[in-house]
Design a protein around this motif. Structure first.
Motif, PDB file in Angstrom:
ATOM      1  N   ARG A 120      31.017 -39.623   1.768  1.00 54.45           N
ATOM      2  CA  ARG A 120      31.198 -38.175   1.919  1.00 54.45           C
ATOM      3  C   ARG A 120      31.656 -37.824   3.325  1.00 54.45           C
ATOM      4  O   ARG A 120      32.546 -37.001   3.525  1.00 54.45           O
ATOM      5  N   TRP A 121      31.062 -38.470   4.340  1.00 47.51           N
ATOM      6  CA  TRP A 121      31.524 -38.234   5.719  1.00 47.51           C
ATOM      7  C   TRP A 121      33.006 -38.562   5.862  1.00 47.51           C
ATOM      8  O   TRP A 121      33.752 -37.827   6.509  1.00 47.51           O
ATOM      9  N   LEU A 122      33.428 -39.675   5.263  1.00 47.51           N
ATOM     10  CA  LEU A 122      34.828 -40.093   5.381  1.00 47.51           C
ATOM     11  C   LEU A 122      35.760 -39.124   4.666  1.00 47.51           C
ATOM     12  O   LEU A 122      36.842 -38.794   5.174  1.00 47.51           O
ATOM     13  N   THR A 123      35.359 -38.660   3.477  1.00 50.85           N
ATOM     14  CA  THR A 123      36.211 -37.712   2.760  1.00 50.85           C
ATOM     15  C   THR A 123      36.327 -36.398   3.524  1.00 50.85           C
ATOM     16  O   THR A 123      37.393 -35.770   3.544  1.00 50.85           O
ATOM     17  N   GLU A 124      35.247 -35.989   4.178  1.00 50.42           N
ATOM     18  CA  GLU A 124      35.300 -34.768   4.976  1.00 50.42           C
ATOM     19  C   GLU A 124      36.209 -34.939   6.186  1.00 50.42           C
ATOM     20  O   GLU A 124      36.931 -34.006   6.563  1.00 50.42           O
ATOM     21  N   LEU A 125      36.193 -36.122   6.801  1.00 49.21           N
ATOM     22  CA  LEU A 125      37.100 -36.389   7.916  1.00 49.21           C
ATOM     23  C   LEU A 125      38.553 -36.270   7.479  1.00 49.21           C
ATOM     24  O   LEU A 125      39.395 -35.725   8.207  1.00 49.21           O
ATOM     25  N   VAL A 126      38.856 -36.800   6.298  1.00 49.21           N
ATOM     26  CA  VAL A 126      40.222 -36.734   5.770  1.00 49.21           C
ATOM     27  C   VAL A 126      40.624 -35.293   5.488  1.00 49.21           C
ATOM     28  O   VAL A 126      41.804 -34.924   5.618  1.00 49.21           O
ATOM     29  N   GLY A 127      39.656 -34.468   5.105  1.00 57.11           N
ATOM     30  CA  GLY A 127      39.946 -33.089   4.759  1.00 57.11           C
ATOM     31  C   GLY A 127      39.839 -32.797   3.284  1.00 57.11           C
ATOM     32  O   GLY A 127      40.244 -31.723   2.817  1.00 57.11           O
ATOM     33  N   TYR A 128      39.269 -33.723   2.522  1.00 52.64           N
ATOM     34  CA  TYR A 128      39.074 -33.530   1.095  1.00 52.64           C
ATOM     35  C   TYR A 128      37.924 -32.557   0.830  1.00 52.64           C
ATOM     36  O   TYR A 128      37.043 -32.359   1.669  1.00 52.64           O
ATOM     37  N   GLY A 129      37.910 -32.003  -0.386  1.00 50.98           N
ATOM     38  CA  GLY A 129      36.878 -31.062  -0.785  1.00 50.98           C
ATOM     39  C   GLY A 129      35.709 -31.727  -1.496  1.00 50.98           C
ATOM     40  O   GLY A 129      35.569 -32.959  -1.515  1.00 50.98           O
ATOM     41  N   GLU A 130      34.895 -30.920  -2.139  1.00 52.86           N
ATOM     42  CA  GLU A 130      33.663 -31.383  -2.765  1.00 52.86           C
ATOM     43  C   GLU A 130      33.900 -32.309  -3.952  1.00 52.86           C
ATOM     44  O   GLU A 130      33.015 -33.083  -4.330  1.00 52.86           O
ATOM     45  N   ASN A 131      35.069 -32.237  -4.571  1.00 53.04           N
ATOM     46  CA  ASN A 131      35.337 -33.077  -5.742  1.00 53.04           C
ATOM     47  C   ASN A 131      35.796 -34.478  -5.376  1.00 53.04           C
ATOM     48  O   ASN A 131      36.057 -35.295  -6.263  1.00 53.04           O
ATOM     49  N   ALA A 132      35.917 -34.754  -4.087  1.00 55.16           N
ATOM     50  CA  ALA A 132      36.419 -36.057  -3.654  1.00 55.16           C
ATOM     51  C   ALA A 132      35.344 -37.130  -3.804  1.00 55.16           C
ATOM     52  O   ALA A 132      34.147 -36.845  -3.900  1.00 55.16           O
ATOM     53  N   GLY A 133      35.781 -38.354  -3.816  1.00 53.57           N
ATOM     54  CA  GLY A 133      34.864 -39.484  -3.899  1.00 53.57           C
ATOM     55  C   GLY A 133      35.523 -40.733  -3.356  1.00 53.57           C
ATOM     56  O   GLY A 133      36.562 -40.677  -2.701  1.00 53.57           O
ATOM     57  N   GLY A 134      34.920 -41.860  -3.626  1.00 43.51           N
ATOM     58  CA  GLY A 134      35.475 -43.121  -3.157  1.00 43.51           C
ATOM     59  C   GLY A 134      34.395 -44.171  -3.067  1.00 43.51           C
ATOM     60  O   GLY A 134      33.244 -43.957  -3.465  1.00 43.51           O
ATOM     61  N   ASN A 135      34.773 -45.306  -2.532  1.00 43.56           N
ATOM     62  CA  ASN A 135      33.797 -46.362  -2.303  1.00 43.56           C
ATOM     63  C   ASN A 135      34.286 -47.275  -1.200  1.00 43.56           C
ATOM     64  O   ASN A 135      35.478 -47.322  -0.885  1.00 43.56           O
ATOM     65  N   LEU A 136      33.349 -47.974  -0.598  1.00 49.60           N
ATOM     66  CA  LEU A 136      33.694 -48.916   0.459  1.00 49.60           C
ATOM     67  C   LEU A 136      34.152 -50.231  -0.164  1.00 49.60           C
ATOM     68  O   LEU A 136      33.622 -50.666  -1.183  1.00 49.60           O
ATOM     69  N   THR A 137      35.141 -50.840   0.466  1.00 50.11           N
ATOM     70  CA  THR A 137      35.749 -52.061  -0.043  1.00 50.11           C
ATOM     71  C   THR A 137      35.695 -53.145   1.030  1.00 50.11           C
ATOM     72  O   THR A 137      35.221 -52.920   2.139  1.00 50.11           O
ATOM     73  N   SER A 138      36.245 -54.304   0.695  1.00 51.56           N
ATOM     74  CA  SER A 138      36.290 -55.385   1.681  1.00 51.56           C
ATOM     75  C   SER A 138      37.289 -55.092   2.785  1.00 51.56           C
ATOM     76  O   SER A 138      37.245 -55.705   3.849  1.00 51.56           O
ATOM     77  N   GLY A 139      38.210 -54.161   2.556  1.00 56.44           N
ATOM     78  CA  GLY A 139      39.210 -53.830   3.567  1.00 56.44           C
ATOM     79  C   GLY A 139      40.382 -53.097   2.958  1.00 56.44           C
ATOM     80  O   GLY A 139      40.365 -52.708   1.780  1.00 56.44           O
ATOM     81  N   GLY A 140      41.424 -52.905   3.766  1.00 51.06           N
ATOM     82  CA  GLY A 140      42.604 -52.183   3.314  1.00 51.06           C
ATOM     83  C   GLY A 140      43.338 -52.869   2.182  1.00 51.06           C
ATOM     84  O   GLY A 140      43.983 -52.208   1.364  1.00 51.06           O
ATOM     85  N   MET A 141      43.281 -54.183   2.133  1.00 52.54           N
ATOM     86  CA  MET A 141      43.954 -54.913   1.059  1.00 52.54           C
ATOM     87  C   MET A 141      43.412 -54.475  -0.299  1.00 52.54           C
ATOM     88  O   MET A 141      44.169 -54.123  -1.210  1.00 52.54           O
ATOM     89  N   MET A 142      42.090 -54.480  -0.442  1.00 50.14           N
ATOM     90  CA  MET A 142      41.475 -54.069  -1.706  1.00 50.14           C
ATOM     91  C   MET A 142      41.621 -52.569  -1.934  1.00 50.14           C
ATOM     92  O   MET A 142      41.845 -52.112  -3.060  1.00 50.14           O
ATOM     93  N   ALA A 143      41.530 -51.780  -0.869  1.00 50.09           N
ATOM     94  CA  ALA A 143      41.658 -50.332  -1.018  1.00 50.09           C
ATOM     95  C   ALA A 143      43.054 -49.951  -1.484  1.00 50.09           C
ATOM     96  O   ALA A 143      43.215 -49.075  -2.352  1.00 50.09           O
ATOM     97  N   ASN A 144      44.088 -50.580  -0.944  1.00 48.72           N
ATOM     98  CA  ASN A 144      45.448 -50.283  -1.392  1.00 48.72           C
ATOM     99  C   ASN A 144      45.669 -50.745  -2.828  1.00 48.72           C
ATOM    100  O   ASN A 144      46.392 -50.091  -3.595  1.00 48.72           O
ATOM    101  N   PHE A 145      45.053 -51.843  -3.198  1.00 53.96           N
ATOM    102  CA  PHE A 145      45.134 -52.293  -4.587  1.00 53.96           C
ATOM    103  C   PHE A 145      44.530 -51.244  -5.523  1.00 53.96           C
ATOM    104  O   PHE A 145      45.124 -50.880  -6.536  1.00 53.96           O
ATOM    105  N   ILE A 146      43.353 -50.744  -5.165  1.00 52.26           N
ATOM    106  CA  ILE A 146      42.714 -49.729  -6.004  1.00 52.26           C
ATOM    107  C   ILE A 146      43.563 -48.459  -6.035  1.00 52.26           C
ATOM    108  O   ILE A 146      43.737 -47.832  -7.083  1.00 52.26           O
TER     109      ILE A 146
END
Length: 478
Positions: A120-146
């Motif tokens: 939630r802290w990270l989504t707020e930094l980006v500027g997303y609203g309350e409907n945003a979500g996400g998860n932590l990954t092993s790194g950018g490689m996995m995040a870009n894949f997702i």
């Protein structure tokens, strides 16, 4: 291991690491060691019998520590692996002791809640609203894949995840993208030929005219546009693609906009160079890596999504053996339902602890110092008679090259590679080389809270000396 032995070993480890961090600047950044020697050093059969824990630790002191790349050293300016902050190190220690698998709520209830708050802290930094979500990954490689899988599923109306890829699709990005984008396009089944690596302008930002032309040409050929991958801080130069314009094109074409801010996301904490107006919040999904410029220890990347329902749509499988019979009110968040991974390390702990211990303001000051260091080097090089910068750095990455001789590009490539090798062997600094628009460059990227401006002065002095030395060797053949 009994409690006393664990306590004794633990105290010894903390003392060892405290001394290591205190004296890290005295060490050579990169070990000048033969890979064959390392292979031989660890060549032994699988141990069959136990050894005292103290003896095992002593062996690590002998075989591991002397031959590490010391990324916490202020002279480490290579790949974007920053100095890990001390409280994050402690966080990983605690994480391993608790061994919470937050893929399922029942294996780590508080850990799941802590990671959700961190996201939630990270989504707020980006500027997303309350409907945003996400998860932590092993790194950018996995995040870009997702991110690419979310794009594929959303644009196809979730047909591809059921039926497989049955049409020709295209993904558009900059020639300065991270290689993880290429791998992601391959991994989601489109094939690497589906990637359109587009040319950049003089500031290494994707050219919008090239994007428009590529989309139009694909449509003529019956190829469907799927996703634009914008770059928010390229690996080589920190370049930022025009996200506002990319959003307008994505809306017009009905395609997904994913933005790779794995490196550049740290600038969201900057005080001197705030980038909240760059449009990152307009992306459908964002990659950001706390283990890069938030100075958390590896591994801790993140995929953030403007609408977290997309995560459930892409990954929402509930096998019977994972059913939580006690979740009658659907309040137990199950990461395995809303993400790719099931077994998941408790990555959020070190990120949460980092924010709590240092605060966003302190981390932002570290980031600003790194940017100042890059801009200082740029100012020195811009007026130097024998060096040139590729562009003025918007972040901490800067590419410079030696041009103080009449060398063709093959000779220039040889010189830059040899200089980088010699600097590495000196143990004082470590950086990489790269190619930009057909030319070889030194790629220098301070992402370290121990680096000081004086280190940039020292680095340029060493580069001057080594470039002249290598040039002399090339001319004399010695």
């Amino acid at each position: 291991m009994n409690r006393g032995e664990f306590r004794e070993l633990g105290h010894r480890v903390v003392d060892l690491l405290a001394d290591y961090l205190e004296h890290i600047e005295e060490k050579p950044v990169f070990p000048n060691v033969d890979p064959k020697m390392l292979t031989k050093l660890f060549a032994e059969p699988l141990p069959q019998d136990p050894s005292p824990a103290g003896k095992v630790l002593s062996e690590l002191e002998e075989k591991l520590l002397p031959y590490c790349t010391h990324v916490g050293h202020p002279g480490y300016m290579g790949l974007i692996t920053p100095s890990p902050n001390p409280v994050g190190i402690i966080g990983d220690f605690i994480c391993s002791a608790l061994n919470q698998n937050i893929g399922a709520f029942t294996i780590g209830p508080a850990a799941v809640a802590m990671e959700r708050r961190t996201v939630r802290w990270l989504t707020e930094l980006v500027g997303y609203g309350e409907n945003a979500g996400g998860n932590l990954t092993s790194g950018g490689m996995m995040a870009n894949f997702i991110g690419l899988k979310l794009a594929r599923d959303s644009v196809s109306g979730d047909r591809i995840q059921q039926e497989g890829v049955q049409e020709r699709w295209a993904v558009y990005t900059s020639e300065e993208r991270h290689v993880s984008v290429d791998k992601a396009v391959d991994a989601v089944g489109l094939g690497r030929a589906a990637l359109r690596a587009l040319p950049t302008d003089s500031e290494f930002r994707v050219r919008l005219d090239a994007l428009e032309s590529a989309i139009a040409e694909d449509r003529k050929r019956g190829i469907r546009p799927m996703c634009i991958v914008g770059i928010f801080g390229s690996t080589n130069t920190g370049a930022i693609d025009p996200v506002h314009e990319l959003r307008a094109i994505a809306d017009r074409e009905g395609i997904w906009l994913h933005t790779d801010a794995a490196y550049g996301g740290g600038m969201l904490l900057s005080h001197a160079w705030p980038m909240s107006d760059q449009g990152l919040e307009l992306a459908d999904s964002v990659t950001i890596d706390p283990h890069k410029w938030f100075y958390a220890p590896l591994d801790a990347g993140a995929i953030l999504v403007k609408d977290d329902r997309r995560l459930t749509a892409s990954f929402g499988l509930k096998p019977s053996y994972l059913t939580d019979e006690f979740d009658r009110t659907n309040e137990r968040y199950q990461y395995y339902v809303h993400s790719f991974e099931q077994s998941r390390r408790f990555r959020g702990l070190k990120v949460w602890m980092s924010f709590k211990r240092y605060g966003a303001n302190q981390i932002g000051e570290w980031i600003d110092n790194n940017v100042r260091q890059a801009k200082h080097l740029y100012s020195l090089v811009a007026k130097h008679p024998e060096f040139e910068p590729a562009s003025e750095p918007p972040m901490s990455a800067i590419c410079i090259r030696f041009r103080g001789a009449d060398l063709d590009e093959a000779q220039s490539k040889e010189l830059h590679a040899e200089v980088a090798k010699r600097v590495e062997q000196s143990g004082k600094f470590w950086f990489s080389t790269t190619e930009l628009k057909g030319k070889m460059w030194f790629r220098i990227c301070p992402v370290n809270f121990r680096t000081r401006t004086e280190h940039m002065d020292q680095l340029l002095t060493i580069l001057e000396l080594e470039c002249h030395s290598v040039l002399q060797s090339m001319r004399t053949g010695k």
